[in-house]
Design a protein around this motif. Structure first.
Motif, PDB file in Angstrom:
ATOM      1  N   THR A   1     -42.038 -33.244 -10.075  1.00 58.50           N
ATOM      2  CA  THR A   1     -40.837 -33.771  -9.417  1.00 58.50           C
ATOM      3  C   THR A   1     -39.793 -34.300 -10.404  1.00 58.50           C
ATOM      4  OG1 THR A   1     -41.828 -35.964  -9.191  1.00 58.50           O
ATOM      5  CG2 THR A   1     -42.179 -34.438  -7.367  1.00 58.50           C
ATOM      6  N   ASP A   2     -40.010 -34.103 -11.691  1.00 61.58           N
ATOM      7  CA  ASP A   2     -39.085 -34.591 -12.705  1.00 61.58           C
ATOM      8  C   ASP A   2     -37.690 -33.984 -12.500  1.00 61.58           C
ATOM      9  OD1 ASP A   2     -37.731 -35.353 -14.970  1.00 61.58           O
ATOM     10  OD2 ASP A   2     -39.040 -34.325 -16.389  1.00 61.58           O
ATOM     11  N   PRO A   3     -36.641 -34.833 -12.364  1.00 60.27           N
ATOM     12  CA  PRO A   3     -35.288 -34.319 -12.111  1.00 60.27           C
ATOM     13  C   PRO A   3     -34.821 -33.275 -13.135  1.00 60.27           C
ATOM     14  CG  PRO A   3     -35.305 -36.720 -11.985  1.00 60.27           C
ATOM     15  CD  PRO A   3     -36.670 -36.301 -12.416  1.00 60.27           C
ATOM     16  N   ALA A   4     -35.224 -33.434 -14.379  1.00 58.37           N
ATOM     17  CA  ALA A   4     -34.773 -32.514 -15.438  1.00 58.37           C
ATOM     18  C   ALA A   4     -35.161 -31.066 -15.153  1.00 58.37           C
ATOM     19  CB  ALA A   4     -35.339 -32.953 -16.785  1.00 58.37           C
TER      20      ALA A   4
ATOM     21  N   PRO B   1     -36.861 -36.630  -6.285  1.00 58.64           N
ATOM     22  CA  PRO B   1     -36.734 -36.696  -7.748  1.00 58.64           C
ATOM     23  C   PRO B   1     -36.213 -38.038  -8.270  1.00 58.64           C
ATOM     24  CG  PRO B   1     -35.875 -34.609  -6.924  1.00 58.64           C
ATOM     25  CD  PRO B   1     -36.120 -35.479  -5.731  1.00 58.64           C
ATOM     26  N   TYR B   2     -35.562 -38.819  -7.388  1.00 54.44           N
ATOM     27  CA  TYR B   2     -34.991 -40.104  -7.816  1.00 54.44           C
ATOM     28  C   TYR B   2     -35.692 -41.315  -7.198  1.00 54.44           C
ATOM     29  CZ  TYR B   2     -31.313 -37.003  -9.423  1.00 54.44           C
ATOM     30  OH  TYR B   2     -30.628 -36.001 -10.066  1.00 54.44           O
TER      31      TYR B   2
ATOM     32  N   TYR C   1     -24.185 -47.341  -5.160  1.00 51.06           N
ATOM     33  CA  TYR C   1     -23.892 -45.912  -5.324  1.00 51.06           C
ATOM     34  C   TYR C   1     -25.120 -45.128  -5.788  1.00 51.06           C
ATOM     35  CZ  TYR C   1     -18.887 -47.162  -5.118  1.00 51.06           C
ATOM     36  OH  TYR C   1     -17.653 -47.622  -4.723  1.00 51.06           O
ATOM     37  N   ARG C   2     -25.929 -45.732  -6.645  1.00 52.39           N
ATOM     38  CA  ARG C   2     -27.103 -45.040  -7.199  1.00 52.39           C
ATOM     39  C   ARG C   2     -28.221 -44.869  -6.181  1.00 52.39           C
ATOM     40  NH1 ARG C   2     -27.918 -48.284 -12.931  1.00 52.39           N
ATOM     41  NH2 ARG C   2     -26.161 -47.352 -14.045  1.00 52.39           N
TER      42      ARG C   2
ATOM     43  N   ARG D   1     -24.823 -41.961 -15.999  1.00 53.22           N
ATOM     44  CA  ARG D   1     -25.988 -41.220 -16.517  1.00 53.22           C
ATOM     45  C   ARG D   1     -27.276 -41.608 -15.799  1.00 53.22           C
ATOM     46  NH1 ARG D   1     -29.038 -43.841 -20.264  1.00 53.22           N
ATOM     47  NH2 ARG D   1     -28.307 -45.873 -20.981  1.00 53.22           N
ATOM     48  N   ASP D   2     -27.265 -42.725 -15.065  1.00 53.72           N
ATOM     49  CA  ASP D   2     -28.431 -43.102 -14.264  1.00 53.72           C
ATOM     50  C   ASP D   2     -28.212 -42.764 -12.786  1.00 53.72           C
ATOM     51  OD1 ASP D   2     -30.034 -44.139 -16.356  1.00 53.72           O
ATOM     52  OD2 ASP D   2     -28.742 -45.911 -16.418  1.00 53.72           O
ATOM     53  N   GLY D   3     -27.197 -41.933 -12.524  1.00 52.52           N
ATOM     54  CA  GLY D   3     -26.897 -41.554 -11.141  1.00 52.52           C
ATOM     55  C   GLY D   3     -27.738 -40.370 -10.685  1.00 52.52           C
TER      56      GLY D   3
END
Length: 397
Positions: free
Chosen positions: A31-34, A142-143, A270-271, A319-321
């Motif tokens: 599930t890693d966003p990358a 993923p987040y 927002y995040r 960058r943490d969004g």
């Protein structure tokens, strides 16, 4: 994810381990966003196929009787001053959360309309049927850093059904829900009462009871990548003044959030919160979320409209969004993973997909109770109705 049967060379690796000994093509899904940062996948604009309502006793009705109409206060620059605590707890009838409904209401709609799926009953055989809320959880996975999930999957007459299972942690949390959180949940529903009327052009009546059994649900058809989808989601209200009267573009999602005072609070909003709002509304094709910001005393001090298609702009340079492409690519990968894992067509066989933050999605296999979720009445009705002979329309058709 690779579609089935790709990479010719891969077959050589599998020779030593015959396929019939492998219950799953893949044991887990990362599930890693990358891993999911590619281009945005194809997502067909959702089209409404029908709707249904649930009444104050949670009884099903195949119509729009529970639909409410957006009726915001006049925008004269004044604070709306809605008291979200009014009526709590004496005018509050919460739904019994011990009753696990599964897909039952959606299945009832499906049973009533199975012959009218845009003139193509065979379409259903390749589709995935689920609730919008289940897809929302997949999009945000993923987040997600706190709450895991479990999704039960069964294949029946070719169709893949996905139904959420309450995790032990979620059940413990629900049963130990603190009074403040229960009141905050009420306040969200109360806000809807202040913003909606029972008929177009009517005025809201916040003096009545807040009954969370009542729901209006839209049933939609879409496609993510090569996965046809049929899903249902609860809709707060329709806007009689919407530029297009066509659902779902006339629908409005209503939310509450605490008033914010610092850039750090907005950034966090927002995040985290806006990600969930975006996922929920984008899937259904709802164009706007109207938020009521409440002060610590429980009064709404401001209203703000967040267009769904502009939500990502708030985190685009953070960058943490979050990234919508990552969300949709992961969801498409999960649906491929599920389709390739649940091969056997058997309504009593359940593949349970489990996920906890920080880990991959894993699978276990179960049969019958307590995991089987397709009700006998549905399985029997769908089995009896196999198109062997042309059906004569009955008077009620």
């Amino acid at each position: 994810m690779e579609p089935r049967g790709t990479k010719r060379g891969a077959g050589k690796v599998e020779v030593a381990e015959p396929r019939n000994k492998l219950p799953h093509p893949a044991p887990s899904l990362p599930t890693d966003p990358a891993l999911y940062s590619g281009p945005f996948p194809f997502y067909r604009r959702p089209s409404q196929m029908g709707c249904f309502s649930l009444d104050a006793q949670r009884q099903y009705h195949g119509d729009a009787q529970a639909l409410r109409y957006y009726s915001p206060p006049p925008t004269n620059g004044q604070c709306p001053n809605f008291d979200l605590r009014d009526g709590y707890p004496d005018r509050y009838q919460p739904r019994d959360e011990e009753v696990r409904e599964g897909l039952d209401h959606l299945l009832r709609w499906l049973l009533e309309h199975r012959g009218r799926l845009e003139g193509d009953p065979s379409w259903l055989a390749g589709a995935i049927v689920t609730w919008r809320g289940h897809l929302t959880k997949l999009l945000t996975t993923p987040y997600e850093r706190q709450e895991g999930w479990q999704l039960a999957a069964s294949r029946f007459q070719g169709t893949l059904y996905l139904s959420e299972v309450e995790t032990p942690a979620a059940r413990a949390q629900r049963l130990a829900r603190p009074p403040l959180l229960r009141e905050l949940m009420y306040m969200g529903y109360k806000f809807e009462q202040y913003m909606c009327a029972d008929k177009p052009g009517g005025s809201p009546d916040p003096s009545g009871e807040v009954n969370t059994n009542v729901a209006f649900c839209s049933v939609l058809r879409s496609r993510l990548g090569n996965h046809p989808l049929l899903f249902s989601g609860e809709v707060d209200c329709t806007d009689p003044q919407a530029p297009s009267p066509q659902p779902p573009t006339c629908y409005v999602e209503l939310k509450t959030s605490k008033e914010m005072h610092s850039p750090g609070q907005w950034r966090s909003f927002y995040r985290h919160k806006l990600l969930k709002w975006w996922a929920q509304s984008f899937l259904l094709g709802v164009p706007n979320v109207v938020a009521g910001f409440r002060n610590p005393e429980g009064f709404v001090c401001s209203l703000k409209t967040f267009p769904t298609m502009q939500m990502f702009e708030h985190v685009r340079n953070d960058r943490d969004g979050w990234n919508p492409s990552v969300c949709m690519n992961f969801c498409a990968a999960f649906l491929s993973f599920a389709q390739n894992t649940v091969i056997q067509d058997d309504p009593r066989l359940v593949h349970l997909f489990s996920w906890e933050p920080g880990g991959p999605v894993t699978v276990s296999v179960h049969r019958d109770v307590p995991h089987a979720f397709l009700p006998t009445w549905y399985v029997e009705a769908m089995t009896q109705d196999l198109p062997s002979t042309p059906k004569t329309p009955s008077p009620k058709d």
